[in-house]
Design a protein around this motif. Structure first.
Motif, PDB file in Angstrom:
ATOM      1  N   UNK A  88     -68.882   4.653 -76.442  1.00  0.00           N
ATOM      2  CA  UNK A  88     -67.648   3.952 -76.080  1.00  0.00           C
ATOM      3  C   UNK A  88     -67.956   2.561 -75.518  1.00  0.00           C
ATOM      4  N   UNK A  89     -69.006   2.459 -74.719  1.00  0.00           N
ATOM      5  CA  UNK A  89     -69.384   1.136 -74.203  1.00  0.00           C
ATOM      6  C   UNK A  89     -69.810   0.218 -75.355  1.00  0.00           C
ATOM      7  N   UNK A 271     -60.714   0.675 -67.365  1.00  0.00           N
ATOM      8  CA  UNK A 271     -62.037   0.956 -66.788  1.00  0.00           C
ATOM      9  C   UNK A 271     -63.064  -0.134 -67.063  1.00  0.00           C
ATOM     10  N   UNK A 272     -62.720  -1.097 -67.919  1.00  0.00           N
ATOM     11  CA  UNK A 272     -63.650  -2.229 -68.080  1.00  0.00           C
ATOM     12  C   UNK A 272     -63.847  -2.966 -66.759  1.00  0.00           C
ATOM     13  N   UNK A 277     -63.537  -2.134 -58.517  1.00  0.00           N
ATOM     14  CA  UNK A 277     -62.931  -1.049 -57.733  1.00  0.00           C
ATOM     15  C   UNK A 277     -63.935  -0.330 -56.855  1.00  0.00           C
ATOM     16  N   UNK A 278     -65.160  -0.188 -57.371  1.00  0.00           N
ATOM     17  CA  UNK A 278     -66.128   0.741 -56.787  1.00  0.00           C
ATOM     18  C   UNK A 278     -67.378  -0.001 -56.310  1.00  0.00           C
ATOM     19  N   UNK A 382     -70.936  -7.557 -73.452  1.00  0.00           N
ATOM     20  CA  UNK A 382     -70.831  -6.626 -72.338  1.00  0.00           C
ATOM     21  C   UNK A 382     -69.779  -5.572 -72.646  1.00  0.00           C
ATOM     22  N   UNK A 383     -70.065  -4.332 -72.279  1.00  0.00           N
ATOM     23  CA  UNK A 383     -69.086  -3.267 -72.501  1.00  0.00           C
ATOM     24  C   UNK A 383     -69.254  -2.132 -71.511  1.00  0.00           C
ATOM     25  N   UNK A 384     -68.128  -1.508 -71.199  1.00  0.00           N
ATOM     26  CA  UNK A 384     -68.132  -0.342 -70.309  1.00  0.00           C
ATOM     27  C   UNK A 384     -67.535   0.827 -71.081  1.00  0.00           C
TER      28      UNK A 384
END
Lengths: 488, 149
Positions: A88-89, A271-272, A277-278, A382-384
């Motif tokens: 998925x990333x 979520x990208x 957030x974290x 770049x990917x998440x």
């Protein structure tokens, strides 16, 4: 910062140390240390993760298309979760903003096969010995072999449920382990008519057995609510992924979090942007980081993930039997969030039922037989990728150079997300069961029961004979060793 | 469903140095194309592998071993309840015991342990492990083609 019982307030030389090392029936090598005074009063409890994984560095410098296959070697239990989160990333990297229906459904089928087999393994093989025999029952019986001997029908169902999940994985990923089914931008195979027929043949039995499994855990709660509702119970935030309509979706969606009272903290987050957030806090006594919601700080912002969080984070479950069970679960807790550690088992079995029902629905979808497998678009750097793995939310984040080599990898695995929660659980149990009492093996197992409820995956699959020793050391108040036992 | 009478089951993580010995052994046996031999690998031995034993006349479990004699050791296995289960992984003895509890007497089984020494993530197979693997494969060709005793 430090939490209650994380760091002893008095000098260490007056305390004796009890170690559970390694914690048994979890994946990988972790240990718990407990500091007690001469009256067995608990002063400090820590769950340490003592294996250094180093997998992010292992990935750096590799061509991005190798990553979905490489990351499966993180773990022998949930390789598919890493395979899909990485894919998925990398979908983002190759510009595949929307997969073909065949690709998305094949991946979903693979993922729900993974959920089914992993949850079956955890419940029947790892946790049922405690739940069926009792937390302080004879230690030699407290394992799946003991369950097979005493409850062969339950053990057989557990084995066959897991086997079925593995077969779903084999048909979608190509192999039971190290599959190559998912690739950046899609998949490399669809489902043949023969494979589909073979899986359809048994899926109704899997649904029936999953319903029975929910019934088993529900009955255990009802038989002993004082234990199941109070054991290692503490309030926390919850985080998980939901579909855009708020229903449970373990493959793809948006991030949602609730506070301990059930109020939404954030919702519909792409979520990208997870790294806004974290924050991941480092503590000197564990290799595993402690993530928290940045806006709330480490003291208030830590959270739980996994089945207990997901079943309560969503508004509904989109399959009928599992939705019925979710409603019963919510009703049992009186409409308020359930924070009981042992509630994980109940929620996990609801998810196993959801997985079995979802597999059945997917198997009736003709898109699985399609031939349009891969898409690509504008190349990015770049990917998440995020997936709800069996144990909870799993983040894979990569940066890739113009030469197609990975330059940065950051993984936040589900167990890391639950790190503070597992520490809180063992401290609650230590306060409830150990404080002021003589320490026995049965009482120490209570600590492990709390950890096992989270189904932690503490490392990956190195296990060569003689390389996984069990060592338990008991020291007196002066720090002298009273006893040490080894097993290998 | 008819099954090959001989099962060769190797396990290990190919990304962890000499832990790859089990899967490499199985790959090499598979490449031999021996009649009547089925090959399976996994990361770890799990309880459902008991089902893979059904219908076999003999089974060879294969793993890297920290304590095996050099270059390798072979020993018959007996079903045994194992109370030292420390992770999701099981011992081959415990897998045989699960088979006995669920299905009856398991087929005769042996454990082949090849001596390894390096287990770190990303390590290649060590030179000594390569020699141990070659020696074990030389032994296995004979064992796998020998008629049952």
């Amino acid at each position: 910062m430090s939490f209650e019982l994380e760091t002893a307030a008095v000098a260490g030389e007056n305390l004796r140390r009890v170690a559970i090392d390694p914690v048994s029936r979890v994946e990988g090598h972790g240990k718990v240390t407990i500091l007690l005074d001469e009256h067995n009063k608990v002063h400090q409890v820590r769950l340490h993760i003592v294996e250094f994984r180093g997998f992010e560095r292992f990935i750096q410098g590799r061509p991005y298309w190798e990553v979905p296959v490489m990351v499966q070697r993180l773990c022998g239990i949930c390789p598919v979760s890493h395979h899909l989160a990485a894919s998925k990333a990398l979908d983002v990297i190759v510009g595949a903003d929307r997969l073909t229906p065949t690709a998305e459904k094949m991946r979903r089928l693979m993922h729900y096969g993974q959920i089914l087999q992993s949850h079956a393994l955890h419940f029947f093989h790892l946790s049922s010995p405690d739940l069926l025999f009792g937390f302080d029952s004879e230690v030699s019986r407290r394992n799946i072999v003991g369950v097979a001997e005493k409850y062969p029908d339950i053990a057989r169902r557990g084995i066959l449920l897991r086997k079925y999940g593995q077969e779903v994985i084999r048909h979608t990923a190509g192999k039971r382990v190290h599959g190559t089914g998912s690739v950046p931008g899609g998949v490399n195979k669809s489902l043949t008519a023969a494979e589909r027929a073979e899986l359809l043949k048994d899926v109704y039995q899997m649904i029936a057995w999953s319903r029975d499994a929910v019934k088993i855990i529900k009955e255990l709660h009802e038989q002993n609510p004082a234990l199941y509702d109070r054991f290692g119970t503490f309030p926390s935030n919850f985080m998980g992924m939901v579909a855009p309509d708020g229903s449970l979706d373990l493959y793809h969606g948006v991030l949602r979090a609730k506070d301990a009272a059930g109020n939404i903290l954030f919702d519909h987050v792409d979520y990208q942007t997870y790294d806004t957030l974290i924050t991941e806090e480092v503590k000197p006594w564990s290799y595993m980081k402690f993530p928290y919601f940045t806006s709330m700080g480490p003291e208030q912002g830590w959270y739980r993930v996994g089945p207990l969080a997901r079943v309560q984070n969503c508004d509904s479950i989109p399959t009928p039997f599992a939705e019925h069970e979710r409603r019963e679960f919510v009703a049992y807790a009186g409409g308020k969030p359930m924070h009981a550690t042992l509630g994980y088992h109940w929620a996990r079995m609801i998810e196993m039922l959801f997985a079995a029902e979802t597999i059945k629905e997917l198997l009736h979808d003709d898109a699985l037989a399609g031939s349009d497998l891969v898409v690509a678009g504008e190349r990015r750097h770049e990917g998440v990728g995020v997936i709800e793995a069996p144990r909870g939310t799993l983040f894979h984040h990569y940066q890739v150079g113009d030469d197609d080599l990975v330059t940065m990898a950051n993984l936040i695995v589900s167990t890391t997300n639950n790190n503070q929660a597992m520490n809180s659980a063992v401290r609650e149990v230590a306060k409830q069961y150990l404080d002021g009492k003589e320490i026995t093996e049965g009482l120490l197992n209570h600590i492990e029961v709390a950890i096992r409820a989270y189904d932690p995956c503490l490392s990956c699959a190195t296990h060569a004979l003689g390389k996984m020793p069990l060592e338990v050391t008991l020291l007196d108040a002066g720090g002298r060793m009273l006893d040490r036992k080894y097993k290998s | 469903m008819s099954r090959a009478p001989i099962l060769v089951f190797g396990w290990g993580n190919p990304a962890r140095g000499d832990d790859a010995l089990g899967p490499l052994f199985v790959d090499a046996v598979e490449a031999m194309g021996l009649p009547g031999v089925e090959c399976l690998t996994d990361f770890q031995l799990q309880v459902e592998h008991a089902l893979d034993l059904e219908g076999r006349s003999r089974v060879l479990f294969v793993d890297a071993s920290f304590g095996a004699p050099e270059p390798f050791g072979v020993a018959p296995l007996r079903a045994r309840r194992d109370d030292s289960i420390t992770t999701h992984a099981m011992t081959p003895q415990a897998v045989l015991q699960v088979y006995r509890d669920l299905q009856g007497e398991p087929p005769p089984a042996w454990l082949l342990g090849m001596r390894g020494e390096r287990w770190a993530l990303g390590d290649p197979l060590s030179a000594s492990a390569r020699r141990h693997l070659d020696a074990a494969l030389h032994w296995a060709r004979d064992w796998l083609t020998r008629p049952p005793a």
